[in-house]
Write an enzyme that holds these catalytic residues in place. Structure first.
Site, mmCIF file in Angstrom:
data_model
loop_
_atom_site.group_PDB
_atom_site.id
_atom_site.type_symbol
_atom_site.label_atom_id
_atom_site.label_comp_id
_atom_site.label_asym_id
_atom_site.label_seq_id
_atom_site.Cartn_x
_atom_site.Cartn_y
_atom_site.Cartn_z
ATOM 1 N N LYS A 294 0.881 -1.207 -0.029
ATOM 2 C CA LYS A 294 0.025 -0.038 0.028
ATOM 3 C C LYS A 294 1.088 1.237 0.004
ATOM 4 O O LYS A 294 0.485 2.170 -0.817
ATOM 5 C CB LYS A 294 -1.068 0.089 1.153
ATOM 6 N N ASN A 295 1.913 1.511 1.008
ATOM 7 C CA ASN A 295 2.647 2.744 1.034
ATOM 8 C C ASN A 295 3.686 2.882 -0.157
ATOM 9 O O ASN A 295 4.154 3.803 -0.180
ATOM 10 C CB ASN A 295 3.349 2.636 2.410
ATOM 11 N N ARG B 185 -3.824 10.239 4.464
ATOM 12 C CA ARG B 185 -2.345 10.904 4.601
ATOM 13 C C ARG B 185 -1.676 11.196 3.185
ATOM 14 O O ARG B 185 -0.867 11.994 2.853
ATOM 15 C CB ARG B 185 -1.461 9.953 5.661
ATOM 16 N N CYS C 176 -4.261 8.015 9.748
ATOM 17 C CA CYS C 176 -4.807 7.362 11.116
ATOM 18 C C CYS C 176 -4.639 8.173 12.280
ATOM 19 O O CYS C 176 -3.664 8.980 12.308
ATOM 20 C CB CYS C 176 -3.697 6.042 11.232
ATOM 21 N N ARG D 222 0.312 14.847 12.990
ATOM 22 C CA ARG D 222 0.991 14.228 11.849
ATOM 23 C C ARG D 222 1.418 15.585 11.125
ATOM 24 O O ARG D 222 0.837 15.884 9.938
ATOM 25 C CB ARG D 222 -0.045 13.576 10.996
ATOM 26 N N ASP E 262 4.608 0.303 11.829
ATOM 27 C CA ASP E 262 3.472 -0.106 11.335
ATOM 28 C C ASP E 262 3.149 -1.717 11.705
ATOM 29 O O ASP E 262 2.246 -2.217 11.445
ATOM 30 C CB ASP E 262 3.215 -0.142 9.842
ATOM 31 N N ILE F 294 8.148 6.657 16.948
ATOM 32 C CA ILE F 294 7.648 7.589 15.764
ATOM 33 C C ILE F 294 6.522 8.231 15.816
ATOM 34 O O ILE F 294 6.402 9.413 15.682
ATOM 35 C CB ILE F 294 7.688 6.430 14.427
ATOM 36 N N ARG G 104 -8.617 0.007 5.070
ATOM 37 C CA ARG G 104 -7.690 0.901 4.325
ATOM 38 C C ARG G 104 -6.447 0.498 3.688
ATOM 39 O O ARG G 104 -5.810 1.019 2.973
ATOM 40 C CB ARG G 104 -7.258 1.987 5.332
HETATM 41 N N1 EPU Z 1 7.296 14.287 10.859
HETATM 42 C C1 EPU Z 1 7.432 15.542 11.412
HETATM 43 N N2 EPU Z 1 7.389 16.448 10.563
HETATM 44 C C2 EPU Z 1 7.048 16.117 9.268
HETATM 45 C C3 EPU Z 1 6.894 14.988 8.746
HETATM 46 C C4 EPU Z 1 7.094 13.906 9.750
HETATM 47 O O1 EPU Z 1 7.554 15.852 12.545
HETATM 48 O O2 EPU Z 1 6.923 17.102 8.302
HETATM 49 C C5 EPU Z 1 7.355 13.101 12.021
HETATM 50 C C6 EPU Z 1 5.872 12.211 12.261
HETATM 51 O O3 EPU Z 1 5.208 12.990 13.085
HETATM 52 C C7 EPU Z 1 6.445 11.205 12.930
HETATM 53 C C8 EPU Z 1 7.918 10.790 11.995
HETATM 54 O O4 EPU Z 1 8.360 12.124 11.644
HETATM 55 O O5 EPU Z 1 6.977 11.159 14.015
HETATM 56 C C9 EPU Z 1 7.858 10.041 10.833
HETATM 57 O O6 EPU Z 1 6.642 10.169 9.948
HETATM 58 P P1 EPU Z 1 6.704 9.879 8.228
HETATM 59 O O7 EPU Z 1 6.635 11.251 7.870
HETATM 60 O O8 EPU Z 1 7.827 9.112 8.159
HETATM 61 O O9 EPU Z 1 5.289 9.195 8.237
HETATM 62 P P2 EPU Z 1 4.440 9.377 7.091
HETATM 63 O O10 EPU Z 1 4.934 9.557 6.016
HETATM 64 O O11 EPU Z 1 3.123 10.335 7.659
HETATM 65 C C10 EPU Z 1 4.227 6.845 6.280
HETATM 66 C C11 EPU Z 1 3.220 5.772 6.235
HETATM 67 C C12 EPU Z 1 2.697 5.335 7.508
HETATM 68 C C13 EPU Z 1 3.965 4.766 8.424
HETATM 69 C C14 EPU Z 1 5.136 5.964 8.508
HETATM 70 C C15 EPU Z 1 6.423 5.568 8.982
HETATM 71 C C16 EPU Z 1 2.249 6.430 4.213
HETATM 72 C C17 EPU Z 1 0.950 6.746 3.514
HETATM 73 N N3 EPU Z 1 2.206 6.177 5.634
HETATM 74 O O12 EPU Z 1 3.733 8.038 7.095
HETATM 75 O O13 EPU Z 1 1.965 4.276 7.589
HETATM 76 O O14 EPU Z 1 3.684 4.461 9.627
HETATM 77 O O15 EPU Z 1 5.285 6.298 7.127
HETATM 78 O O16 EPU Z 1 7.066 4.496 8.723
HETATM 79 O O17 EPU Z 1 3.210 5.870 3.593
HETATM 80 C C18 EPU Z 1 0.470 2.698 7.886
HETATM 81 O O18 EPU Z 1 0.612 1.953 6.834
HETATM 82 O O19 EPU Z 1 -0.286 2.164 9.043
HETATM 83 C C19 EPU Z 1 1.021 4.037 8.151
HETATM 84 C C20 EPU Z 1 0.515 4.729 9.445
#
Ligand code: EPU
Length: 418
Positions: A22-23, A93, A117, A122, A305, A327, A396
């Protein structure tokens, strides 16, 4: 509201097919907005985040739909830069990838704050930081984000303050067509980031991922391509967790061991036997697992995850164990649900301390995608018939979870409420 019913307590024996990640599929879908040509994407999971993303692209004027069981065709040659479906964007997201793609193609993006989620804040300031380095101005007012490049975007040396999957992907999307060399330091290295880069390179991009940094040599345009998405590592690990708590043996066809070797090593120490070849992973358990202590961290370490599903496993593990969440500090919605099943879990700040528990069936509410998966893992291991509500969260990110666990011999049913 649809529910899932799980009759726990029996061993799992069977084989099932692991779907596309998915991601990975989500950023690849949004990356198609950069390409004025047809792309065929294979191994795309039929999950609601994917269906909603295709709908968002269609709303912008693209052809974007499944043309086979897991094959998607996207032709974004005639899209406009205006997003029509704001409520859908705010639900997800991954819709944040619209920022990078639209900025690159149209020089601007206007969208609502992406959702996702519900496990706490976020933020997206790292995404916006990447765009600012490239010369865009970014603002947020009343939940609406505006990103605008007054002139052509320019190449830059960018250092992200935090390792972020989303910010890494968005910065890559925004810079792939920018003249000159862009370097992004402190990047994420999850397989889904690599998958997106492989896709863009197959379309003519010049991107090299060097571990902690990504170097992009801007190209004038990208061309259409046929591309196959990686298998879903979290789906594989979730079914391995099911076997861990129930005992038995499962063959996961299409699962990729190299993406999950860190966790497989931990599973091995817990007593699971894992074998793999190019086509599958076979996991075996006597259902008598040992505990472990894990800390979530960016790839290649323990994935956030898998946190809730792993915590569910620890409820059945000799000696229990701990999960420390580094995270997403709010990712503990599953704890109160596992309490309903008799779990001994104590939360201390961003950790849970879990003891082996007499787990019994209960009526449970999924609070997010992976929390929902954790409740299914726990229900399979517990005696009696559990009900998991709020199935919308689970679909999802897991395609046909009921069918796949049934393939493995699990007594699980989808209850459609009219
Ligand atoms: N963060 C910041 N500022 C930013 C961006 C991120 O502080 O501008 C922080 C976040 O709050 C978190 C950390 O950095 O503490 C990492 O967040 P990241 O940006 O890596 O997560 P994401 O891109 O929002 C994706 C996946 C998530 C997965 C995370 C970590 C997708 C659509 N989502 O989220 O997937 O948990 O990377 O690997 O790819 C899931 O599939 O259940 C899911 C939540």
């Amino acid at each position: 509201m649809d529910k899932i019913s799980v009759e726990g307590g029996s061993r799992l024996y069977g084989r099932t097919v692991i779907g596309g990640m998915k991601n990975s599929a989500l950023p690849v879908i949004y990356a198609c907005l950069l390409i004025k040509d047809e792309c065929i994407i294979e191994n795309v999971p039929r999950v609601s985040d994917v269906e909603n993303s295709l709908q968002i692209l269609r709303g912008m004027g693209a052809y974007a739909d499944f043309v086979g069981e897991h094959t998607v065709r996207i032709d974004a040659s005639s899209v406009g830069g205006e997003i029509k479906d704001f409520p859908l964007v705010s639900k997800m997201r991954a819709s944040s990838y619209l920022m990078g793609s639209l900025l690159s193609r149209f020089g601007e993006a206007h969208l609502p704050m992406p959702g996702g989620c519900n496990f706490g804040a976020r933020p997206i300031e790292q995404h916006l930081k990447g765009f600012s380095y490239l010369g865009a101005t970014c603002s947020e007012e009343n939940g609406l984000i505006t990103i605008k490049a007054k002139e052509k975007l320019k190449s830059a040396k960018i250092t992200l303050d935090k390792i972020s999957v989303g910010a890494t992907i968005n910065t890559v999307l925004a810079s792939v067509l920018v003249d000159g060399e862009t370097v992004i330091e402190n990047v994420a290295r999850e397989p889904h980031v690599i998958d997106l880069i492989n896709f863009l390179n197959a379309c003519g991009a010049k991107i090299v991922h060097l571990g902690s940094k990504i170097v992009i040599e801007g190209v004038k345009e990208l061309h259409g391509i046929k591309y196959r998405i990686y298998p879903d590592m979290i789906e594989s690990l979730t079914y391995m967790a099911c076997v861990g708590v129930c005992g038995g043996e499962a063959e996961l066809i299409g699962a990729e061991f190299s993406h999950i070797s860190y966790v497989c090593d931990i599973f091995g120490k817990m007593g699971l036997e894992i074998k793999s070849d190019r086509e599958r992973i076979i996991v075996k358990s006597r259902g008598n697992i040992n505990g472990a202590d894990v800390i979530t961290a960016p790839y290649p370490l323990f994935p956030t995850d898998l946190h809730p599903q792993f915590a569910a496993m620890l409820c059945f593990a000799n000696g229990g164990g701990t999960v420390t969440e580094e995270i997403f500090p709010g990712r503990f919605g599953y704890v109160a649900e596992l309490w309903k099943m008799g779990a001994h879990i104590v939360r201390e700040k961003n950790s849970v301390i879990i003891s082996k528990s007499e787990m019994h069936a209960a009526e449970l509410d999924a609070t997010d995608l992976r929390a929902g998966a954790a409740l299914i893992v726990a229900s399979l291991g517990a005696d009696g018939r559990s009900i998991v509500n709020n199935v919308g969260y689970i679909v999802r990110g897991y395609e046909n979870i009921v069918g796949k666990i049934s393939d493995l011999g699990g007594k699980i049913k989808f209850i459609k409420e009219i």
